[in-house]
Each structure stands twice: as C-alpha cells, then as structure tokens.
Design an enzyme around this catalytic site. Structure first.
Site, PDB file in Angstrom:
ATOM      1  N   ASP A  17      -2.481  -4.116  -8.959  1.00 49.79           N
ATOM      2  CA  ASP A  17      -1.164  -4.420  -9.533  1.00 49.79           C
ATOM      3  C   ASP A  17      -0.094  -4.492  -8.444  1.00 49.79           C
ATOM      4  OD1 ASP A  17       0.632  -4.988 -11.543  1.00 49.79           O
ATOM      5  OD2 ASP A  17       0.852  -2.906 -12.201  1.00 49.79           O
ATOM      6  N   ASN A  19       1.457  -7.622  -7.328  1.00 48.76           N
ATOM      7  CA  ASN A  19       1.556  -8.890  -6.597  1.00 48.76           C
ATOM      8  C   ASN A  19       2.946  -9.524  -6.736  1.00 48.76           C
ATOM      9  OD1 ASN A  19      -1.143  -8.570  -6.137  1.00 48.76           O
ATOM     10  ND2 ASN A  19      -1.823 -10.226  -7.484  1.00 48.76           N
ATOM     11  N   HIS A  34       0.203 -13.482  -5.753  1.00 49.21           N
ATOM     12  CA  HIS A  34      -1.159 -13.586  -6.305  1.00 49.21           C
ATOM     13  C   HIS A  34      -2.121 -14.156  -5.258  1.00 49.21           C
ATOM     14  CE1 HIS A  34       0.313 -12.320 -10.075  1.00 49.21           C
ATOM     15  NE2 HIS A  34       0.885 -13.451 -10.436  1.00 49.21           N
ATOM     16  N   LEU A 128     -23.253  -4.314  -2.256  1.00 48.72           N
ATOM     17  CA  LEU A 128     -22.234  -3.898  -3.224  1.00 48.72           C
ATOM     18  C   LEU A 128     -22.446  -4.584  -4.577  1.00 48.72           C
ATOM     19  CD1 LEU A 128     -19.472  -2.301  -3.461  1.00 48.72           C
ATOM     20  CD2 LEU A 128     -18.384  -4.544  -3.188  1.00 48.72           C
ATOM     21  N   GLU A 204     -11.745  10.236 -12.413  1.00 49.91           N
ATOM     22  CA  GLU A 204     -10.567  10.725 -11.699  1.00 49.91           C
ATOM     23  C   GLU A 204      -9.605   9.550 -11.524  1.00 49.91           C
ATOM     24  OE1 GLU A 204      -9.842  13.780 -10.824  1.00 49.91           O
ATOM     25  OE2 GLU A 204     -11.810  14.692 -11.183  1.00 49.91           O
TER      26      GLU A 204
END
Ligand code: IPE
Ligand code: IPE
Ligand code: MG
Length: 237
Positions: A17, A19, A34, A128, A204
C-alpha cells in the site's frame, strides 16, 4: 541477554500500500507510483527467498479497487498484464512457482490466458512459492468457497456434516498454501482491507509507515526481525 538466531517465517503476506501517496509526494500522477510499485516486486521476491522465506503472497488488486477512477483501474490492469507476461521468463530464471488467487473469471480473456500459462509454466519450479492476489477479496473468496461446498453437498459428493474448518479451507483459493506466519502492511494503514481474513487468524501483524515503492530488503529484514522477536516457536515464553 542471550542472542538467538532469527526465526524466519515460512510464509509472508504483504499488503503493498501507499503507491498513490508516494507519487503525490513527488508531484506525479498516482499511476507513476503504481509503475514504481510493480517494478520492485521481483527484487523483493529474490530478497525474500534469499532470507529463507518459502512462500510470499502479495495483494495486487482487491475486489474493492474496481471502484477507483476508470483511468487508474485501466492503468493498474495494464501493469498487471505486463507483469504477468514478463513473469513467465522471470519465474523460470528465478525458479519461482507463481499462482494467482482471487476471482479471475471477470478479467479480460488475454489476462486469464496469461495466468493459466504462467501457472502451468512455473508449476514445477521449486524456489519461492509466489502468490499474487488479483480481484481478490476475502469475503468474496469465502462466499465462493461456501457456494462450492454447498454444491458438492447438494450433488452428493460430500455430506453436509463433513464440512468443518479443515474441509472448508480446501475450498478456499489458498488451498495448497500454508497460512501466513507474518503479514506486512506498508504505508501506515492498520487494517486488513479484505485480505486473507480467514488465513490470518493467528498471523503476526507488522505495520510500517514506509510507502510500498520505498520498501526494500532492509525493511523486509526489519519485519522478519519483528516476527522473530514475537514468535514462541522454539518453546520460549
Ligand atoms: C496500493 O497503493 C496499490 C493498490 C491498491 C492497487 P494505493 O493506490 O492504495 O496508494 P495510496 O494508499 O492511495 O497511497
Ligand atoms: C489494499 O489497499 C489493496 C491492495 C493493496 C491491492 P487499498 O489502498 O485499496 O485499501 P484501503 O482502501 O486503504 O482499505
Ligand atoms: Mg491505499
């Protein structure tokens, strides 16, 4: 004080968040933020994997983001489209398995095809495990899951009484992914904004004022350090 090794979360989720504010600070249009925000994603994936994180899930476009001005939505779709196209070669270069969660059925056909191609091309990669949430909202995901479970029950594939937390979670978009250990939200906002609400029951939460386009390896390391200081995984109290 005893110095302990850092405990690395297996799965990190990120609400990318800020941008728009990043661009505004530079007197630039929101779309500039963006573009910069999407540019840093590949590097964060590499940094995460090098730190020992196995799963990374990012919130790219929410079910609510359609309510933004059409020009901004169009620009976000353009960026996602080129991200998906480039990801085919990046995922093979980085041995990354990529998948998309969210309701992609309403996306333009060419984007849906890129998603299928990308998922297929990267499915055997063992590095990943990267998940991108596009047209994703937890409430929508839970409603779609409930509908699918109800259909299976009505058509006799499962019994109503079989539906418990474990079975229900198999109907969610995240069925093959473990729950996040750590959720990061950038830009100072402290809410989930409809992201992984079922899956984060015990996650968390880490909030930072850093705006997403400024996020980097050091900021990721700070979040992991926070997680490590909170976790009781190794039996400490
Ligand atoms: C996050 O940045 C990107 C998306 C939601 C697609 P924002 O566009 O929400 O940026 P801010 O929060 O207005 O600064
Ligand atoms: C959440 O950010 C969605 C994404 C990062 C894709 P928003 O900026 O859209 O969320 P709100 O509107 O501040 O809750
Ligand atoms: Mg925002």
């Amino acid at each position: 004080m005893q110095v302990r090794d850092v405990v690395i979360p297996e799965h990190v989720a990120i609400i990318m968040d800020g941008n728009g504010r990043w661009a505004r600070k530079r007197m630039m249009p929101r779309t500039y933020g963006h573009a910069q925000g999407s540019r840093i994603v590949e590097q964060i994936c590499k940094d995460a994997y090098n730190m020992g994180i196995k799963y990374l899930t990012v919130y790219a476009f929410s079910t609510e983001n359609w309510r933004r001005p059409k020009s901004e939505v169009d620009e976000l779709m353009k960026l996602l489209r080129s991200y998906l196209a480039n990801s085919i070669k990046d995922s093979s270069k980085n041995n990354m398995k990529v998948r998309v969660i969210g309701d992609i059925s309403i996306l333009p056909d060419d984007m849906q095809s890129s998603i299928y191609e990308l998922e297929k091309a990267s499915e055997k990669n063992t590095g990943l495990q990267f998940t991108v949430a596009i047209n994703y909202g937890s409430r929508d995901e839970i409603v779609r899951a409930a509908r699918a479970a109800a259909r299976d029950a009505a058509e006799g594939r499962i019994s109503y009484d079989d539906i418990n937390e474990e079975l229900f979670s198999q109907y969610l978009d995240t069925r093959d992914i473990p729950e996040p250990d750590l959720l990061i939200r950038t830009s100072g906002e402290k809410r989930l904004s409809n992201f992984l609400m079922w899956q984060t029951a015990y996650t968390e939460l880490y909030f930072t004022d850093v705006l997403w386009p400024d996020f980097n390896k050091d900021e990721l390391a700070k979040a992991v350090q926070y997680y490590s200081s909170r976790t009781r995984k190794f039996g400490t109290v």
